[in-house]
Scaffold this motif. Sequence first.
Motif, short mmCIF file in Angstrom:
data_model
loop_
_atom_site.label_atom_id
_atom_site.label_comp_id
_atom_site.label_asym_id
_atom_site.label_seq_id
_atom_site.Cartn_x
_atom_site.Cartn_y
_atom_site.Cartn_z
N VAL A 14 1.08 -1.12 0.07
CA VAL A 14 -0.49 0.66 -0.38
C VAL A 14 1.34 1.01 0.04
O VAL A 14 1.53 1.68 0.32
CB VAL A 14 -1.04 0.02 1.18
N LYS A 15 0.59 2.15 -1.11
CA LYS A 15 1.34 3.65 -1.31
C LYS A 15 1.21 4.28 0.09
O LYS A 15 1.72 5.13 0.49
CB LYS A 15 1.40 3.94 -2.47
N CYS A 16 -0.83 4.84 -0.18
CA CYS A 16 -0.65 6.11 0.80
C CYS A 16 -2.04 5.34 2.16
O CYS A 16 -2.92 4.38 0.72
CB CYS A 16 -1.19 7.05 -0.10
N ILE A 17 -1.15 6.02 2.63
CA ILE A 17 -3.14 5.32 4.34
C ILE A 17 -3.72 6.45 4.58
O ILE A 17 -3.06 7.59 4.86
CB ILE A 17 -2.46 4.03 4.87
N GLU A 64 7.52 -0.36 1.57
CA GLU A 64 8.66 0.76 2.18
C GLU A 64 8.56 2.09 1.79
O GLU A 64 9.01 2.93 2.68
CB GLU A 64 9.81 -0.52 1.90
N ASP A 65 8.22 2.57 0.48
CA ASP A 65 8.05 3.91 -0.19
C ASP A 65 6.77 4.62 0.45
O ASP A 65 6.33 5.95 -0.47
CB ASP A 65 8.35 3.84 -1.46
N GLY A 66 5.95 3.83 1.21
CA GLY A 66 4.47 4.85 1.50
C GLY A 66 4.42 5.06 2.57
O GLY A 66 5.11 5.77 3.36
N SER A 67 3.24 5.85 3.38
CA SER A 67 2.98 6.70 4.35
C SER A 67 1.67 7.00 4.47
O SER A 67 0.79 6.57 4.14
CB SER A 67 4.17 8.03 3.70
N ILE A 68 1.69 7.16 5.90
CA ILE A 68 0.43 7.47 5.95
C ILE A 68 0.19 8.70 6.81
O ILE A 68 0.47 9.34 7.15
CB ILE A 68 0.38 5.92 7.09
N TRP A 69 -1.65 8.92 7.01
CA TRP A 69 -1.75 10.36 7.47
C TRP A 69 -3.11 10.53 7.74
O TRP A 69 -4.09 9.80 7.43
CB TRP A 69 -2.37 10.88 6.08
N GLY A 123 -1.70 4.38 -10.05
CA GLY A 123 -1.59 3.22 -10.50
C GLY A 123 -1.53 2.84 -8.93
O GLY A 123 -1.21 1.57 -8.42
N ASP A 124 -0.80 4.01 -8.12
CA ASP A 124 -0.61 3.08 -6.58
C ASP A 124 -2.04 3.12 -6.34
O ASP A 124 -2.96 3.39 -6.32
CB ASP A 124 0.37 4.60 -5.73
N LEU A 125 -1.40 2.67 -4.82
CA LEU A 125 -2.67 1.66 -3.97
C LEU A 125 -3.18 2.69 -3.04
O LEU A 125 -2.11 3.06 -2.85
CB LEU A 125 -2.03 0.46 -3.90
N VAL A 126 -4.21 2.88 -2.75
CA VAL A 126 -4.26 3.74 -1.35
C VAL A 126 -5.24 2.75 -0.62
O VAL A 126 -6.43 2.68 -1.46
CB VAL A 126 -5.04 5.22 -1.76
N LEU A 127 -5.32 3.29 1.21
CA LEU A 127 -6.19 2.20 1.72
C LEU A 127 -6.56 3.60 2.67
O LEU A 127 -5.86 4.61 2.73
CB LEU A 127 -5.55 1.47 2.81
N ASP A 128 -7.69 3.50 3.14
CA ASP A 128 -8.73 3.52 3.96
C ASP A 128 -9.50 3.08 5.20
O ASP A 128 -10.64 2.43 4.05
CB ASP A 128 -9.43 5.22 2.96
N SER A 129 -8.93 2.80 5.82
CA SER A 129 -9.73 1.76 7.06
C SER A 129 -10.63 2.71 7.70
O SER A 129 -11.47 1.80 8.74
CB SER A 129 -8.86 1.08 8.19
N PHE A 130 -11.19 4.05 7.70
CA PHE A 130 -12.15 4.60 8.48
C PHE A 130 -13.24 5.31 7.57
O PHE A 130 -13.15 6.53 7.09
CB PHE A 130 -11.67 4.98 9.28
N LEU A 131 -13.19 4.82 5.98
CA LEU A 131 -13.90 5.51 5.15
C LEU A 131 -14.89 6.32 5.21
O LEU A 131 -15.07 7.06 4.52
CB LEU A 131 -14.55 4.12 3.98
N GLY A 132 -15.97 6.05 6.12
CA GLY A 132 -17.21 7.31 6.25
C GLY A 132 -17.26 6.81 5.12
O GLY A 132 -18.98 6.41 5.04
N SER A 133 -17.55 8.47 5.45
CA SER A 133 -18.64 8.96 3.08
C SER A 133 -18.07 8.67 2.08
O SER A 133 -18.45 8.54 1.40
CB SER A 133 -18.66 10.30 3.95
N LYS A 184 -10.87 8.71 -8.80
CA LYS A 184 -11.24 9.86 -10.14
C LYS A 184 -9.45 10.40 -10.24
O LYS A 184 -8.83 10.84 -11.55
CB LYS A 184 -11.56 11.15 -9.14
N MET A 185 -8.52 10.47 -9.47
CA MET A 185 -7.33 10.61 -9.72
C MET A 185 -6.21 9.29 -10.17
O MET A 185 -5.71 9.31 -10.64
CB MET A 185 -6.24 10.94 -8.44
N GLY A 186 -6.80 8.66 -10.24
CA GLY A 186 -6.48 6.73 -11.24
C GLY A 186 -5.85 6.38 -10.43
O GLY A 186 -4.38 5.46 -10.91
N ARG A 187 -5.51 6.67 -9.24
CA ARG A 187 -5.46 5.83 -8.13
C ARG A 187 -5.96 3.86 -7.37
O ARG A 187 -7.01 4.27 -8.18
CB ARG A 187 -4.88 5.54 -7.27
N ARG A 188 -5.55 2.94 -7.41
CA ARG A 188 -5.95 1.66 -7.34
C ARG A 188 -6.46 2.11 -5.28
O ARG A 188 -5.43 2.94 -5.26
CB ARG A 188 -5.05 0.54 -7.13
#
Length: 506
Positions: free
Chosen positions: A59-62, A103-108, A313-323, A332-336
Motif C-alpha cells: 500500500v503506497k498511501c494510507i 517501504e516507500d509509502g506513507s500514512i496520514w 496506479g498506486d494503491l491507497v487504503l482508508d480503513s475508516f472510510l466514512g462517507s 478520480k485521480m487514477g489510483r487503485r
Amino acid sequence: MPQLTWLGDAQAKRTAQQVPYRLLETLSQHGEQDSSNWLIQGDNLDALKALLPFYAGRVKCIFIDPPYNTKSAFEHYDDNLEHGQWLSMMYPRLELLRELLAEDGSIWITLDDNESHYLKVLTDEIFGRNNFLGNVIWNHSVQSKGYSGKLSVHHNHLLGYRRSTAFKLDDLPRMDEHNINYSNPDNDPRGAWRAGDVRNSLVRPNLMYDIQTPSGKLINHPPKGWRFSRETFERELAEGKIMFSADESRIIRKIYLEDQTGRVPETLWFAQDVGTTREANKEVKAFVESDSFETPKPERLIQRILHIATNPGDLVLDSFLGSGTTAAVAHKMGRRWIGIEMGEHAQTHCLPRLQKVVNGEQGGISQAVNWQGGGGFHFVRLGEPVFQADGSIHPQIRFATLARYVWFLENRAPHSASQFDSPLLGIVGEGESAVAYVLLYNGILGDRRANGGNVLTSVLWPYLQSLAPEHRGRWVIYGEASRMPESRRRTLHISFKQIPYDIRMK
C-alpha cells in the motif's frame, strides 16, 4: 524512546496477533469487472488482518479519519470512548496498517486536539519517531463559532508518517500567486529570482568559513555555517548565482523562477486551498441525504494528500472510510483503492457514492481532474475465519486461498502470483540456502495420489521433485498427513508441516 502507557495497554499490544484471518467474499461488482478496487464491509481490525496475505508491504498511501473521541455519540461510530479504550482501539489497527504499508509509502491521520497529541506519541512508537513527516494544520472552517469566552476552533491536525526513508514527498503544483516574490532588479539574463537563505540549519564545522569581499571586507559565517561548501560558493559566485549586497555586508544567493517546477508542501493548509467541513457536507449530501457525519473531509483535502504522496496506479487504503471520500478521490485521480467501512453504512452511504463516481458524477474535484467516469470496484464482505475454533480449516477454503495464506505466514509477504495452479507455491533464495514451498490440499493433484494428493508419500515425492528439478535446497511441505518415514524426510531435507495444526501455530 518514551512510550505511552494506559490501563489495558499490554492487551492492546497483543491484539493484532490474536485477530483471526478471515475470508473476503465478493457480494457484487460495479463498473469494469477486472477492477482491483475493493469496498469492504466489516470491522476494520478484522479486515486489515484479512488483507495481509494479499497486500502486506504494497500500500503506497494510507489515509484514516478515525473517531476523534470528542465525548459525543455519532450514529455510525462510538465517539465517546474512555481515553484508554480509544488508545487500545487505535494501537492494533496502526500495527496492521504499518504491515500493509510499502517501504516507500506513507500514512496520514486526521484528528483534533482531543487525542492528536497522545496519538503522536503512540505513532512514534509504532512507525518510529525518525519517520515523522510533520503535523499539518488544516484550516477546516472560516466562520467564527462557539461561545463568548471560549476559543473558536478552526483547525484539525493531520499527522504524516513515512514507512522508511524510501518515501519521497512530491511538490505541489505551482500557481501564479506563488511567484509574487520573484523579480529581476539587476536584469539577470536567467530572468526573475528571489534571495534564498544562506544559513545552515545544522551545525556543520566544515561549512564554517569566512568570506572576503572584492573590497577586502570580511563576512563572518553564520553560527551554524553556510548552506554550501567553499567550492560551491566560489563556483556560484563566478556564475553570477551569488552576489554581494551593495555595502558588501552580506551575500545574496539567487533562487531562479525558471528552476521552480513545483511548490514544496507546507504545514499550513488553508480552507481556500483544500476546502472546509462545510464544503465536505455539501459533497456528501449530493449523493445521499444524511446528517451522520459531523466532520467529513472535502475532496480537495484528500486530493492534496494523494498528490504529494502517490502517483497514478498506486494503491491507497482508508480503513475508516466514512462517507467514502478517500475512495472517490483516489478513483478520480487514477489510483487503485481499498476502503473499509463497518455495518450497513458501507452499503447505504459508501456504495451509492462510489457507484456515482464510476458513472461520472461531477462533484468535488471532478472538473479539476477532468473526471468523466469509468473504472469499477468490488463490494466485498468479511466472511468466516479461515481457521475455525477447533483448529480445522473452514470448508469454504479452496487450494488457491490457503496457498496465499501459507505463503504469507512463511514469508511475511504476499505472493506475486495472481493464481495458484500447482502444489509448488514457489522458491525463496538461491543455491543450497533456497527453500521450496509445497502445499498438498483440496485435491490439487486430482486422483493421481492418495487422498486426492493431500498426503506426502514416497511415491508422490518424485513428482514433487520434478516440479523443481534444479532445486538443491530445503523443502517445506504442507499436507494433511505424511506417510514418508521421518529418516527419509531428513535425508531429502524435507520439513513436513501438518494442516491445519502447523498453520495455526503461527
